[in-house]
Write a protein that holds these residues in place. Structure first.
Motif, PDB file in Angstrom:
ATOM      1  N   ASN A 399       0.819  -1.221   0.000  1.00 39.86           N
ATOM      2  CA  ASN A 399       0.000   0.000   0.000  1.00 39.86           C
ATOM      3  C   ASN A 399       0.846   1.261   0.000  1.00 39.86           C
ATOM      4  O   ASN A 399       0.323   2.360   0.159  1.00 39.86           O
ATOM      5  N   ASN A 400       2.185   1.076  -0.196  1.00 39.54           N
ATOM      6  CA  ASN A 400       3.096   2.207  -0.096  1.00 39.54           C
ATOM      7  C   ASN A 400       4.234   2.025  -1.099  1.00 39.54           C
ATOM      8  O   ASN A 400       5.009   1.063  -1.000  1.00 39.54           O
ATOM      9  N   ASP A 401       4.356   2.946  -2.055  1.00 39.48           N
ATOM     10  CA  ASP A 401       5.354   2.818  -3.116  1.00 39.48           C
ATOM     11  C   ASP A 401       6.778   2.886  -2.581  1.00 39.48           C
ATOM     12  O   ASP A 401       7.652   2.133  -3.011  1.00 39.48           O
ATOM     13  N   PHE A 402       7.025   3.797  -1.649  1.00 40.37           N
ATOM     14  CA  PHE A 402       8.372   3.947  -1.097  1.00 40.37           C
ATOM     15  C   PHE A 402       8.814   2.657  -0.414  1.00 40.37           C
ATOM     16  O   PHE A 402       9.942   2.182  -0.599  1.00 40.37           O
ATOM     17  N   PHE A 403       7.924   2.090   0.382  1.00 39.60           N
ATOM     18  CA  PHE A 403       8.235   0.861   1.115  1.00 39.60           C
ATOM     19  C   PHE A 403       8.525  -0.276   0.144  1.00 39.60           C
ATOM     20  O   PHE A 403       9.488  -1.032   0.314  1.00 39.60           O
ATOM     21  N   PHE A 404       7.725  -0.385  -0.901  1.00 38.75           N
ATOM     22  CA  PHE A 404       7.956  -1.451  -1.881  1.00 38.75           C
ATOM     23  C   PHE A 404       9.285  -1.240  -2.609  1.00 38.75           C
ATOM     24  O   PHE A 404       9.994  -2.209  -2.902  1.00 38.75           O
ATOM     25  N   THR A 405       9.636  -0.005  -2.901  1.00 37.62           N
ATOM     26  CA  THR A 405      10.908   0.271  -3.570  1.00 37.62           C
ATOM     27  C   THR A 405      12.087  -0.205  -2.739  1.00 37.62           C
ATOM     28  O   THR A 405      13.055  -0.753  -3.258  1.00 37.62           O
ATOM     29  N   ARG A 406      11.992  -0.009  -1.409  1.00 36.24           N
ATOM     30  CA  ARG A 406      13.056  -0.501  -0.521  1.00 36.24           C
ATOM     31  C   ARG A 406      13.139  -2.027  -0.586  1.00 36.24           C
ATOM     32  O   ARG A 406      14.228  -2.602  -0.553  1.00 36.24           O
ATOM     33  N   LEU A 407      11.980  -2.681  -0.669  1.00 34.44           N
ATOM     34  CA  LEU A 407      11.967  -4.144  -0.774  1.00 34.44           C
ATOM     35  C   LEU A 407      12.593  -4.596  -2.090  1.00 34.44           C
ATOM     36  O   LEU A 407      13.369  -5.559  -2.115  1.00 34.44           O
ATOM     37  N   GLU A 408      12.281  -3.906  -3.168  1.00 32.23           N
ATOM     38  CA  GLU A 408      12.879  -4.232  -4.470  1.00 32.23           C
ATOM     39  C   GLU A 408      14.400  -4.119  -4.417  1.00 32.23           C
ATOM     40  O   GLU A 408      15.122  -4.970  -4.954  1.00 32.23           O
ATOM     41  N   GLN A 409      14.890  -3.072  -3.793  1.00 32.45           N
ATOM     42  CA  GLN A 409      16.339  -2.895  -3.673  1.00 32.45           C
ATOM     43  C   GLN A 409      16.956  -4.032  -2.862  1.00 32.45           C
ATOM     44  O   GLN A 409      18.020  -4.557  -3.205  1.00 32.45           O
ATOM     45  N   ALA A 410      16.279  -4.407  -1.780  1.00 31.49           N
ATOM     46  CA  ALA A 410      16.764  -5.513  -0.956  1.00 31.49           C
ATOM     47  C   ALA A 410      16.795  -6.812  -1.749  1.00 31.49           C
ATOM     48  O   ALA A 410      17.743  -7.605  -1.640  1.00 31.49           O
ATOM     49  N   SER A 411      15.772  -7.041  -2.576  1.00 35.36           N
ATOM     50  CA  SER A 411      15.685  -8.288  -3.337  1.00 35.36           C
ATOM     51  C   SER A 411      16.816  -8.403  -4.347  1.00 35.36           C
ATOM     52  O   SER A 411      17.290  -9.507  -4.641  1.00 35.36           O
ATOM     53  N   LYS A 412      17.255  -7.270  -4.876  1.00 32.89           N
ATOM     54  CA  LYS A 412      18.344  -7.298  -5.854  1.00 32.89           C
ATOM     55  C   LYS A 412      19.679  -7.646  -5.199  1.00 32.89           C
ATOM     56  O   LYS A 412      20.561  -8.213  -5.837  1.00 32.89           O
TER      57      LYS A 412
END
Length: 503
Positions: A399-412
């Motif tokens: 429900n939060n774009d910023f939070f998801f972006t941090r998750l994407e960075q972590a996944s990489k």
């Protein structure tokens, strides 16, 4: 296995197995140059030259060439590791190739390994290179065999990372420490998932969390069924009540940023130590692996060990509502209307949609009682996510774009792939009930999305991520750094997410 950094200048080919990494565009002299100061003897030199000249080993990504020297002095074996073209090099490519080489070294009953990292240093940060090599070695040297009468312990005892420049030592030590701890967090997660349900129930899972807390340094509080009832966790208790094994609420606390006590990240893991499906019973084939339905809980416990040991500068609370979903005369039924800690009423459509019922009470608890300001829930929640994404990626509702972006960075960083699913308001219509506030299943259409959005109804507008690891938490066969069974998915991903939130 003990990991050490050693300077090439004072190292004398002590390891039994030597790894040499080759890029596809490398020549023989480049391969030998990476052992500058640690000369290879004529026998090794001639055999490597033969392999390259004959094109039996062409350095393509994933290619290994094992050279057995049949001698007593070290090294006894050399493993040439192809990592492909330099422009295509990634950390996960390195992780997978090192893992494959470690497994080959273990097959030859080697006790010690060395690898010179000098030819890799120019491609990425040194600490990232070393972290990746270390975690790969730890994860590759794992097997779940404690219940086999003919089990054999690994022979690997020592892994040496060789360097030439003294100013590299600090980053190498940092990388080794982080990689080993992350590898161990993954292994802990895998082991918990692999334990059979007759050995690991809710009480035993709580004890495992306590043990991890003592060893790592985070606080653990366990709530029994009486305390859970006092908390009014009605949905959780409905799922738990048919089992003879009582439920446990596991709360893990780590304060990494005491100067900002009001900012708390909440990690909520699904903790079904066994899921029969309840009265909406699963077929036998579907129940065999249901000991793994606490993969989210295991990931949170594993992540908490890494977060604490590596002193992340973030306040983190982990919560697990652990129970079994069984069948009995007091089972909850399809058609029942039940309550929840958050006050919403729920129409039960399917008793095999039980994980989300335990999760909504755990999410409500972590916000209301532990004052989490951001929430991540992680769960082996739906078969639908496997239909959508297979076993390659974890489905995410956010429900939060910023939070998801941090998750994407972590996944990489850890290469645990994630894919964001849509969360349009139209999907929420599918979980509306005619007789209660919500229903626990929206049917076959968009099953992973509606399951996530059901949990989202209880997050009270906090930034939130829902991770469905039903496909990624279990492997049907061995591969590079994974083994058949639990994969440990989520532990390293959650750690790197917390590290992203330090910034």
């Amino acid at each position: 296995m003990i990991f050490q950094s050693k300077n090439i200048k004072s190292y004398n080919n002590e390891a039994q197995t030597k790894f040499i990494t080759y890029f596809e565009d490398s020549q023989l002299d480049k391969g030998l140059a990476l052992d500058k100061g640690l000369p290879l003897d004529k026998e090794i030199h001639s055999k490597i030259k033969f392999m390259l000249d004959s094109e039996d080993f062409d350095c393509k990504n994933g290619q290994l060439q094992i050279i057995n020297l049949f001698r007593n002095e070290s090294p006894r074996n050399v493993i040439l590791v192809g990592v492909g073209k330099k422009e295509d090099f990634t950390l996960d490519r390195l992780r997978k190739n090192i893992a494959k080489a470690v497994k080959e070294a273990a097959k030859s009953k080697s006790k010690s390994i060395d690898i010179n990292i000098e030819n890799l240093v120019s491609l990425m940060n040194l600490d990232e290179i070393v972290r990746t090599i270390s975690e790969a070695a730890v994860m590759a040297d794992y097997k779940f065999d404690q219940y086999k009468s003919d089990k054999k312990a690994s022979t690997l005892e020592e892994f040496n990372i060789l360097y030439a420049q003294e100013d590299h030592l600090e980053n190498i030590s940092k990388g080794i420490n982080e990689g080993v701890i992350l590898g161990q967090a993954n292994i802990l997660t895998r082991t918990l998932v692999n334990e059979p349900a007759n050995i690991l129930g809710p009480i035993e899972l709580a004890e495992a969390a306590k043990k991890a807390g003592v060893e790592s340094g985070f606080q653990v509080e366990i709530f029994d069924e009486v305390a859970i009832k006092k908390l009014n966790m009605l949905a959780f208790l409905e799922v738990a009540k048919a089992s003879v094994k009582p439920p446990r609420l596991i709360v893990m606390r780590y304060q990494g940023n005491p100067g900002s006590k009001e900012e708390i990240v909440g990690l909520v893991g699904k903790g079904l130590t066994y899921d029969s499906g309840g009265l909406s019973i699963k077929p036998t084939t579907g129940m065999v692996t249901m000991k793994s339905d606490m993969g989210g809980a295991a990931a949170v416990i594993g992540a908490m060990t890494a977060i604490t040991k590596l002193k992340a500068k973030v306040n983190v609370i982990g919560v697990v509502a652990s129970c079994e979903n069984m069948i009995g005369g007091n089972s909850y039924r399809p058609g029942d209307i039940i309550g929840s800690m958050g006050g919403k009423t729920i129409e039960v459509i399917n008793t095999d949609a039980e994980g989300r019922l335990t999760l909504v009470d755990a999410v409500n608890y972590i916000i209301e009682k532990e004052h989490a300001t951001k929430v991540v829930d992680i769960a082996t929640l739906t078969g639908a996510v496997i239909s959508a994404l297979g076993t390659t990626a974890t489905g995410v509702v956010a429900n939060n774009d910023f939070f998801f972006t941090r998750l994407e960075q972590a996944s990489k960083i850890c290469d645990e792939k994630v894919w964001r699913l849509p969360a349009f308001d139209e999907y929420k219509e599918l979980i509306k009930s005619d007789v209660a506030d919500l229903k626990n299943s929206g049917g076959r259409n968009a099953g992973s999305i509606t399951a996530g959005l059901f949990i989202g109804e209880f997050v009270k507008d906090k930034p939130w991520l829902h991770l469905d690891i039903a496909g990624t938490s279990w492997a049907e066969k061995n591969s590079d750094y994974e083994s058949k069974g639990g994969t440990g998915a989520g532990a390293r991903l959650l750690y790197h997410l917390i590290k992203q939130l330090e910034k």
